[in-house]
Design a protein around this motif. Structure first.
Motif, short mmCIF file in Angstrom:
data_model
loop_
_atom_site.label_atom_id
_atom_site.label_comp_id
_atom_site.label_asym_id
_atom_site.label_seq_id
_atom_site.Cartn_x
_atom_site.Cartn_y
_atom_site.Cartn_z
N LEU A 164 11.94 19.46 -8.89
CA LEU A 164 12.51 19.05 -7.59
C LEU A 164 11.53 18.15 -6.85
CD1 LEU A 164 14.02 22.48 -6.44
CD2 LEU A 164 15.24 20.53 -7.42
N GLN A 165 10.23 18.51 -6.94
CA GLN A 165 9.19 17.70 -6.32
C GLN A 165 9.14 16.30 -6.95
OE1 GLN A 165 7.26 18.39 -3.69
NE2 GLN A 165 6.37 16.36 -3.85
N LEU A 166 9.34 16.25 -8.27
CA LEU A 166 9.35 14.98 -8.99
C LEU A 166 10.49 14.08 -8.50
CD1 LEU A 166 8.36 13.14 -11.28
CD2 LEU A 166 9.80 14.43 -12.86
N LYS A 167 11.68 14.68 -8.38
CA LYS A 167 12.84 13.89 -7.90
C LYS A 167 12.61 13.38 -6.48
CE LYS A 167 16.12 16.37 -10.84
NZ LYS A 167 17.11 17.45 -10.91
N SER A 168 12.02 14.24 -5.66
CA SER A 168 11.73 13.86 -4.27
C SER A 168 10.74 12.69 -4.23
CB SER A 168 11.16 15.07 -3.53
OG SER A 168 10.69 14.70 -2.27
N SER A 169 9.69 12.77 -5.08
CA SER A 169 8.68 11.69 -5.14
C SER A 169 9.31 10.39 -5.64
CB SER A 169 7.53 12.09 -6.05
OG SER A 169 6.89 13.23 -5.58
N ALA A 170 10.22 10.50 -6.61
CA ALA A 170 10.88 9.30 -7.14
C ALA A 170 11.72 8.62 -6.05
CB ALA A 170 11.78 9.69 -8.32
N LYS A 171 12.40 9.43 -5.20
CA LYS A 171 13.20 8.86 -4.10
C LYS A 171 12.32 8.11 -3.12
CE LYS A 171 17.00 12.24 -4.07
NZ LYS A 171 17.55 13.43 -3.39
N VAL A 172 11.17 8.73 -2.77
CA VAL A 172 10.23 8.07 -1.85
C VAL A 172 9.73 6.76 -2.46
CG1 VAL A 172 7.95 8.28 -0.76
CG2 VAL A 172 9.50 10.23 -0.80
N MET A 173 9.48 6.77 -3.76
CA MET A 173 9.00 5.56 -4.46
C MET A 173 10.03 4.44 -4.35
SD MET A 173 6.61 4.30 -6.39
CE MET A 173 6.52 2.77 -7.33
N VAL A 174 11.28 4.77 -4.63
CA VAL A 174 12.35 3.75 -4.57
C VAL A 174 12.50 3.25 -3.13
CG1 VAL A 174 14.83 3.40 -4.85
CG2 VAL A 174 13.57 4.66 -6.58
N THR A 175 12.42 4.18 -2.15
CA THR A 175 12.53 3.80 -0.73
C THR A 175 11.43 2.81 -0.36
OG1 THR A 175 13.43 5.98 -0.20
CG2 THR A 175 12.53 4.71 1.63
N LYS B 44 0.85 -1.21 0.00
CA LYS B 44 0.00 0.00 0.00
C LYS B 44 0.88 1.26 0.00
CE LYS B 44 -3.27 2.49 2.91
NZ LYS B 44 -3.90 2.53 4.22
N ASP B 45 1.98 1.22 0.76
CA ASP B 45 2.92 2.35 0.75
C ASP B 45 3.50 2.57 -0.65
OD1 ASP B 45 2.50 2.74 3.39
OD2 ASP B 45 4.35 1.79 4.09
N VAL B 46 3.79 1.47 -1.33
CA VAL B 46 4.32 1.59 -2.69
C VAL B 46 3.27 2.22 -3.61
CG1 VAL B 46 5.08 0.27 -4.73
CG2 VAL B 46 5.91 -0.35 -2.45
N ALA B 47 2.03 1.77 -3.47
CA ALA B 47 0.95 2.32 -4.32
C ALA B 47 0.76 3.81 -4.05
CB ALA B 47 -0.35 1.56 -4.06
N LYS B 48 0.77 4.22 -2.75
CA LYS B 48 0.62 5.64 -2.43
C LYS B 48 1.78 6.46 -3.01
CE LYS B 48 -0.98 7.06 1.61
NZ LYS B 48 -1.20 7.18 3.06
N ALA B 49 2.98 5.91 -2.90
CA ALA B 49 4.15 6.62 -3.45
C ALA B 49 4.03 6.75 -4.96
CB ALA B 49 5.43 5.88 -3.08
N LEU B 50 3.52 5.68 -5.61
CA LEU B 50 3.34 5.74 -7.07
C LEU B 50 2.29 6.79 -7.45
CD1 LEU B 50 3.98 4.64 -9.88
CD2 LEU B 50 2.18 2.94 -9.57
N GLY B 51 1.20 6.85 -6.68
CA GLY B 51 0.18 7.87 -6.93
C GLY B 51 0.77 9.27 -6.84
N ASN B 52 1.58 9.51 -5.79
CA ASN B 52 2.23 10.83 -5.64
C ASN B 52 3.20 11.10 -6.78
OD1 ASN B 52 0.85 11.28 -3.29
ND2 ASN B 52 2.47 10.49 -1.96
N LEU B 53 3.93 10.05 -7.19
CA LEU B 53 4.90 10.20 -8.28
C LEU B 53 4.19 10.55 -9.60
CD1 LEU B 53 7.81 9.95 -9.36
CD2 LEU B 53 7.37 7.53 -9.76
N ILE B 54 3.07 9.89 -9.85
CA ILE B 54 2.31 10.18 -11.09
C ILE B 54 1.81 11.63 -11.07
CG2 ILE B 54 0.16 9.65 -12.32
CD1 ILE B 54 0.64 6.68 -11.54
#
Length: 1373
Positions: free
Chosen positions: A1241-1252, A1214-1224
């Motif tokens: 910058l926000q995009l890069k930050s969201s991508a880091k959270v997604m990978v985490t 679920k955390d992965v899905a939420k991170a993907l939603g934010n990344l999209i």
């Protein structure tokens, strides 16, 4: 297409197969259109004919209803606006009827069809304006029957216009490609008409049509010439772009304006008695038609060769020939030839100034000086006579200009004689230079008189003429000062008298603004100049007495300047007082200010000439560059504003294109100037010279386009009451001028002979009169300050209304409010809604007037006050019909609140008074505006709910039509966001509309009483959608996509009105099966139109639309996982068969790694094409769907006996899905942006959270079966989740809803329970307890943060609470 559909069905995830299907469907559509084009076109034209007939009939009925209601309308300002809008619409009705007849009599004629389309589109704007003014007038009509009739007619007209707009747009799409040929045929026909008129004139059979006069036709010819010139500039620009559709529209516009020009030329020929003028006008008009036809033919050829330099050059040459023919046509008008002769006289006489030497005439210096003074007075008088004559007939102007030419000849002769008597070469050069200045200012005066005589209604031309006359006076004074030898002070007195003579005309009847000053700036100017004048009068008296003649001359000059400034300020103040009277018709600002464009054009041309001047120094080059940059920047800003305001798509595009051309040519010139500044040599000079050409051409074209009368402002019309209000100010100012003239004349003789006692008493008398008149002027200006009297009247009206509401409230409390039986509840609702709507529309105009536009304050507050009486009457009537005492008081209280907030605003507006310097009132004004808007919103919402509950949908239909019209008009301000922002909001709103429609279908069977509320909800949603569509169209990739979005939203609106009407009907008759069937059919159409809107948005930005769809899909996956967690927590998530977690582990790991690759594609897709972005978004959704499914299976395989571990695993995905939603979402926001944009910058930050989060999922998957580490892993995952939740909490994004303090307190209890669990788990050290603690803590903290942020919305106005909440929540975490 069938084959492609099979391929897409076999491979549903293949983007290539979907693209093939789209292409095949588009091919089929084109083939169908080609096969059925004629039948479709015929049907569309038939629909348009019917719509045009209905619109013409509805407009005629509305005009009749407006005339009938005139006698009972108590608001004269509203009545005047209604009469004006009816008049404009009535002028268009015959063309619409003629278009219908022509199309019906010649059903296969493209020309007749296009004429009908053009007439229909021309009728839309005046028709919509008439609907608006009718609705604004209805509440102010006393006679109930007349008001209802006008209201109903306005509704019918609005509905007919909606159908006409749709029908004309569809017909335009079907027939638009024939525009150029039709325009060419029209122009050729006009040429034949001119030839026939010429033959009739030669046979003596040419007669004027009813209403034609020489003056009117001459003015029409001048106005049409401007419109044609503007159209040519537009056509040339479109031809450069090569867009056939817009070229066709421009050609059509030129043909229409040429039709007006031909009619005016025929009228001039028929009304003039001079045979030479008659022949010249018709010959020139025929030449214009011939050259214009050549231009359109050349444009057709240029379309075939887009970008061909030779074609563009030929086109420019033909356009130049048309412009020259137009000039000849204007010059052939009666009176114009006399002005041209005078201009030639001035030019020819001025040639004598080019001689190398000026021999002496043999006369004495005193003789020549006396003659020069005499002819100077004559020329000054003639200049003033030209100004006067330009307001009269053409014969007056002819006489005045002829006399001016003769007087100039005499003056120049005396000036040349003076140059011949000069003793030194330097003096002679100075005299000749002054004579050249007088020659130039004389030419400008005559040119201004010529321009004004052809177009007297053009704004600012009268002021330009008066300024040109003053320039002649100033240049004469300079020459006299230099050339004459008199006793000190005499020249200054003569100069002052000439200056006062030149400004006297300003006070005669100022019906136009004299300058741009506001009333309070005029008042300050009068105060300042009167102070200087007082000091000057004292100086004149003192210095004359003491024979200090040089100081005496200085005092006279200073006094003269102060008098000129005071006169100008008094004239402008008087004009503003006259205009501000409520009975006067306020002027309307035009789309552009032609004067600003003309001034900028002149300044740029002069700066460019200086740049190419070989004698220009380096500092002069930089100075010229600064002037060019300043004026081109102003022009580009003006174009941007005009483009955002105009509803005309062709003009909108032209303004944008013109601004681009000016900006690009300026950039090239600045580049060459920089090179010249770096190396000041001949080669760089030549490059600089070459760069000025394109800029001057671009600015010329823009100025020509901006001169279109369609864009000009409408001057104010001052009423007799307004003239009466002006009189005291003008009289006082005239008295000041007369007495000052007498004072200067007396002082002139006293300077020569100070020992003349009678003269001193005369001087003292004049001085006293001037002082008294200044006091009177200031007192009158204070007393007549615009808007003050009207504010007092409005305050009295609103106070009276509040007293009436109080009395009604007392009656309601004591159950003694007598119900009104003479009117229905629905009519009362409509009256209230109409009044509230009009009051709402006036809040901002009143605020703007109170801040800085004193001349508008009286109009606006009077209009606002006029709507309160009908509002109060309707509110009391509504309350009298409501049975519930509580609801009665709610209506009356909210109405009273609105009246009280209006009263507060009126007091504040009166105090501010339209004075921009009253800064201390600005905050109070802002607060009162906000308070009033809230009161309007509250009452509007109550009325909307009451109307929907009663099934009264008239107001909702009006709201939808109003939203469509506002969307068509375009936005009033600049867009704040990007296309993606508006696209996202529109998709969400469109889907909400679709959901509401489905609910309406359901409720039509189960509970029809709820339909009103749903219809109200649908109306509000559509209003939001139409508002966003304005900005989406403006920020779209190109005009075509923008207009397509607006078109689809407009069509959705029309189907919504139908659905809302059916909902109201069904609510009133719940058992009517026929109405129910109609509602279901209307709902189907609305759903279909919603899909069209979504498709049009997708065409705008396919990639970002895919992101929006993907984000929605991910939200669905998260909701599904929440449901799965609920089952797992309850212990009901059971394994299937005998499967183990090992069966799923590898697939989970493989899918998670694939998701990481999709993440990389998404991030790179933000900077790539829309196609790649769409593919990346679709791929990521597909992968997260697979990952969620396989993790759910893996969690189930752990067995229901270990629910906490199941929850840990599902939470991880679920955390992965939420991170993907934010990344999209971040990808969508960053699409197409530069690398340094904050969204990147926000995009890069969201991508880091997604990978985490993916890494965390992989660790959790590996630790699930490891009894020793799975508890620790669960805690680590929870800590990471809490950090991410805290980041969301601290962000500025507002939550979607609000909560209550009680709910927040309940949420904090979860923290207490989680803390106790954590202590217990720490003591027991069992893995199961640790996992349970992690899951509980995660949920408790997330719920508390979410509830806290929701609570913030309740206390946004209490900063202390906000600070505490913001600081305490992270502290707890």
């Amino acid at each position: 297409m069938v084959e492609a559909a099979k391929g897409a069905a076999a491979n549903p995830d293949s983007e290539e197969q979907q693209q093939k299907l789209r292409e095949a469907a588009e091919g089929l559509r084109k083939a169908t259109n080609a096969a059925a084009q004629n039948a479709i076109k015929k049907r569309l034209i038939n629909n348009l004919e019917n719509a045009a007939k209905q619109a013409a009939a509805a407009a005629t009925q509305t005009i009749a209803a407006a005339q009938h209601a005139a006698s009972s309308n108590k608001n004269q300002a509203a009545q005047q606006q209604l009469v004006q809008s009816c008049k404009v619409a009535a002028e268009q009705i015959p063309q619409l009827v003629q278009g219908v007849r022509g199309s019906q009599s010649q059903p296969d004629s493209p020309s007749a069809q296009l004429a009908l389309i053009s007439a229909s589109q021309n009728f839309l704007q005046p028709g919509a304006k008439m609907v608006t003014t009718c609705k604004a007038t209805v509440p102010t009509i006393n006679d109930q029957a007349s008001a209802m009739q006008l209201s109903q007619c306005a509704k019918n007209l609005a509905s007919a216009l909606a159908e006409l707009r749709t029908a004309s747009q569809k017909a335009q799409d079907a027939c638009g490609q024939l525009e150029i040929d039709n325009a060419l045929n029209m122009v050729r026909d006009l040429e034949k008409d001119i030839q026939e008129a010429k033959a009739s004139a030669q046979a003596g059979k040419l007669k004027p049509l009813p209403g034609e006069t020489l003056e009117k036709c001459s003015q029409d010819l001048g106005t049409s010439t401007k419109a044609v010139t503007s159209g040519i500039a537009q056509l040339l620009s479109e031809a450069t772009q090569g867009d056939e559709n817009y070229i066709g529209m421009s050609a059509r516009d030129i043909a229409q304006t040429l039709k007006s020009l031909a009619s005016a030329a025929r009228g001039v020929a028929a009304t003039t008695d001079d045979a030479a003028t008659r022949n010249a006008v018709l010959d020139c008009a025929g030449d214009v038609m011939d050259k214009s036809a050549n231009l359109i033919e050349e444009t057709k050829r240029a379309i075939a060769k887009p970008g061909d330099a030779e074609s563009q050059q030929r086109l420019a040459q033909v356009a130049k020939a048309v412009s020259q023919a137009l000039n000849r046509c204007v010059n052939s008008l009666p009176g114009q030839r006399d002005v041209d002769n005078a201009i030639r006289t001035v030019g020819e006489a001025s040639r004598s100034l080019l001689a190398d030497s000026f021999p002496s005439s043999g006369r004495s210096f005193q003789e020549i000086q006396a003659q020069l003074n005499e002819v100077a007075a004559g020329l000054n008088q003639s200049a003033n006579e030209v100004v006067q004559a330009s307001r009269g007939t053409t014969q007056d102007l002819a006489r005045a200009t002829s006399k001016f030419g003769q007087d100039f000849n005499n003056f120049l002769g005396a000036g040349v004689d003076m140059a011949g008597t000069s003793k030194s070469k330097e003096d002679q050069i100075q005299v000749v230079s002054n004579l050249k200045t007088i020659s130039m200012s004389s030419s400008k005066l005559l040119l201004a008189a010529k321009a004004l005589s052809t177009d007297p209604s053009s704004p600012n031309l009268k002021n330009q003429l008066a300024a040109a006359a003053r320039a002649v006076t100033d240049s004469i004074n300079q020459l006299i000062t230099m050339c004459t030898q008199q006793a000190p002070g005499q020249k200054e007195c003569d100069n002052a008298l000439r200056e006062l003579e030149s400004v006297k005309g300003m006070l005669e009847n100022p019906t136009e603004a004299v300058n741009d000053q506001s009333f309070f700036e005029c008042f300050d100017s009068v105060m300042e100049n009167s102070k200087v004048l007082g000091e000057s009068m004292a100086g004149i008296s003192q210095n004359a007495k003491n024979s200090n003649l040089p100081e005496f001359g200085d005092s006279v000059s200073a006094g003269s300047k102060a008098l000129c400034g005071l006169t100008e300020a008094a004239a402008q103040a008087a004009y503003l007082v006259g205009v501000s009277d409520p009975s006067s018709v306020a002027g309307q600002k035009g789309l552009v200010d032609p004067t600003q464009f003309a001034r900028a054009n002149q300044a740029i041309q002069m700066a460019c000439q200086n740049l190419v001047d070989p004698a220009c120094t380096q500092s002069q080059v930089l100075s010229a560059a600064t002037i060019v940059a300043k004026h081109t920047s102003a022009l580009c800003n003006a174009c941007r504003l005009a483009s955002s305001k105009t509803p005309n798509p062709v003009a909108k595009r032209q303004f944008v294109q013109s601004a681009k051309e000016v900006a690009n040519t300026t950039a090239n010139l600045v580049k060459s100037i920089k090179a010249l500044d770096g190396a000041f040599n001949q080669e760089n000079r030549e490059k600089c010279k070459a760069a000025t050409g394109p800029l001057m051409e671009a600015v010329d074209n823009l100025a020509a386009f901006a001169s279109n009368p369609e864009f000009a402002s409408i001057p104010a019309q001052i009423s007799p009451e307004g003239h009466a209000a002006m009189e005291p100010i003008l009289t006082a100012a005239q008295m000041i001028l007369e007495s000052s003239t007498g004072l200067i004349q007396t002082a002139r003789s006293l300077a020569v002979n100070p020992k003349d006692p009678p003269k001193w008493s005369v001087l003292a008398g004049h001085s006293r009169t001037v002082s008294d008149s200044i006091k009177k002027l200031i007192a009158n200006m204070r007393e007549k300050a615009p808007g003050q009297r009207e504010c007092d009247d409005a305050i009295e009206v609103v106070n009276g209304c509040i007293r009436e509401v109080d009395q009604a409230s007392l009656a309601a409390i004591s159950q003694q409010l007598t119900p009104r039986d003479d009117i229905s509840m629905e009519t009362l609702h409509e009256q209230m809604a109409a009044s509230v709507h009009e009051i709402s529309n006036l809040i901002d105009p009143v605020a703007v007037a109170a801040r800085s536009e004193a001349s508008q304050l009286g109009h606006k507050v009077s209009q606002m006050a006029s709507y309160f009486e009908p509002l109060i009457m309707a509110a009391i009537g509504t309350a009298s019909k409501i049975l519930s005492s509580q609801q009665q008081m709610a209506v009356l209280d909210q109405t009273k609140t609105l009246a009280e907030s209006a009263l507060q605003m009126l007091y504040t507006a009166k105090e501010a008074g339209g004075n921009p310097k009253a800064a201390y009132m600005q905050n109070a004004l802002e607060d009162s505006v906000q308070m009033m808007k809230e009161a309007v919103d509250d009452l509007g919402a109550t009325l909307g709910e009451a109307a929907s509950a009663a099934g009264a949908v008239g107001g909702m239909v009006d709201s939808i039509n109003h939203a469509i019209n506002k969307m068509e008009d375009g936005p009033a301000d600049e867009p704040d966001g990007t296309f993606v922002d508006y696209q996202t909001t529109m998709v969400k709103t469109a889907k909400a509309i679709a959901v509401t429609v489905q609910e309406m279908v359901t409720k039509s069977n189960s509970n029809p009483d709820d339909l009103g509320g749903l219809a109200n909800h649908l109306t509000n949603n559509f209003g939001n959608l139409a508002n966003e569509a304005k900005y989406a169209a403006l920020t779209a990739e190109n005009d075509e996509i923008g207009s397509h979005i607006k078109k689809q939203v407009g069509e959705l609106g029309f189907t919504c009105t139908s659905l809302v009407t059916k909902a109201g009907a069904l609510q009133c008759s719940p058992n009517d099966s026929f109405t129910k069937k109609e509602l279901i059919e209307s709902a189907r159409k609305v759903s279909e139109k919603v899909s069209h809107v979504l498709a049009s948005l997708q065409a705008g930005n396919r990639g970002t639309q895919a992101c929006i769809t993907a984000a929605s899909a991910v939200a669905g996956i998260i909701a599904d996982l929440d449901t799965t967690i609920m089952f797992a927590t309850a212990g009901t998530l059971n394994r299937e068969n005998a499967e183990t977690f090992a069966d799923h582990r590898e697939y989970i790991l493989k899918t998670a790694k694939a998701l990481v690759e999709d993440t990389k594609l998404l991030v790179s897709g933000a900077g790539a094409s829309q196609e790649r972005l769409a593919q990346a978004a679709q791929s990521s959704v597909s992968t997260i769907t697979k990952l969620a499914d396989v993790v759910k299976l893996g969690a189930a395989s752990l067995g229901s006996e270990d629910p906490e571990t199941q929850v840990v695993l599902i939470n991880a995905v679920k955390d992965v899905a939420k991170a993907l939603g934010n990344l999209i979402s971040a990808t969508k926001a960053a699409a197409g942006k530069p690398h340094d944009d904050p969204s990147m910058l926000q995009l890069k930050s969201s991508a880091k959270v997604m990978v985490t989060n993916v890494t965390s999922l992989l660790k959790t998957v590996k630790a699930v079966e490891d009894e020793a580490t799975k508890g620790t892993r669960a805690l680590e995952a929870t800590i990471e989740h809490i950090k991410q939740e805290l980041t969301v909490f601290c962000s500025s994004d507002p939550p979607p809803k609000t909560t209550t303090p009680e709910e927040f307190i309940r949420m904090t209890k979860g923290i207490t329970v989680a803390t106790a669990k954590a202590v217990a788990a720490g003591n027991s050290c069992r893995q199961e307890d640790i996992i349970a603690t992690a899951n509980l803590s995660r949920r408790a903290i997330a719920d508390m943060l979410h509830s806290c942020k929701l609570l913030l919305l309740l206390h946004m106005k209490d900063p202390m609470i906000r600070i505490v909440k913001r600081s305490q929540a992270p502290l707890v975490v």
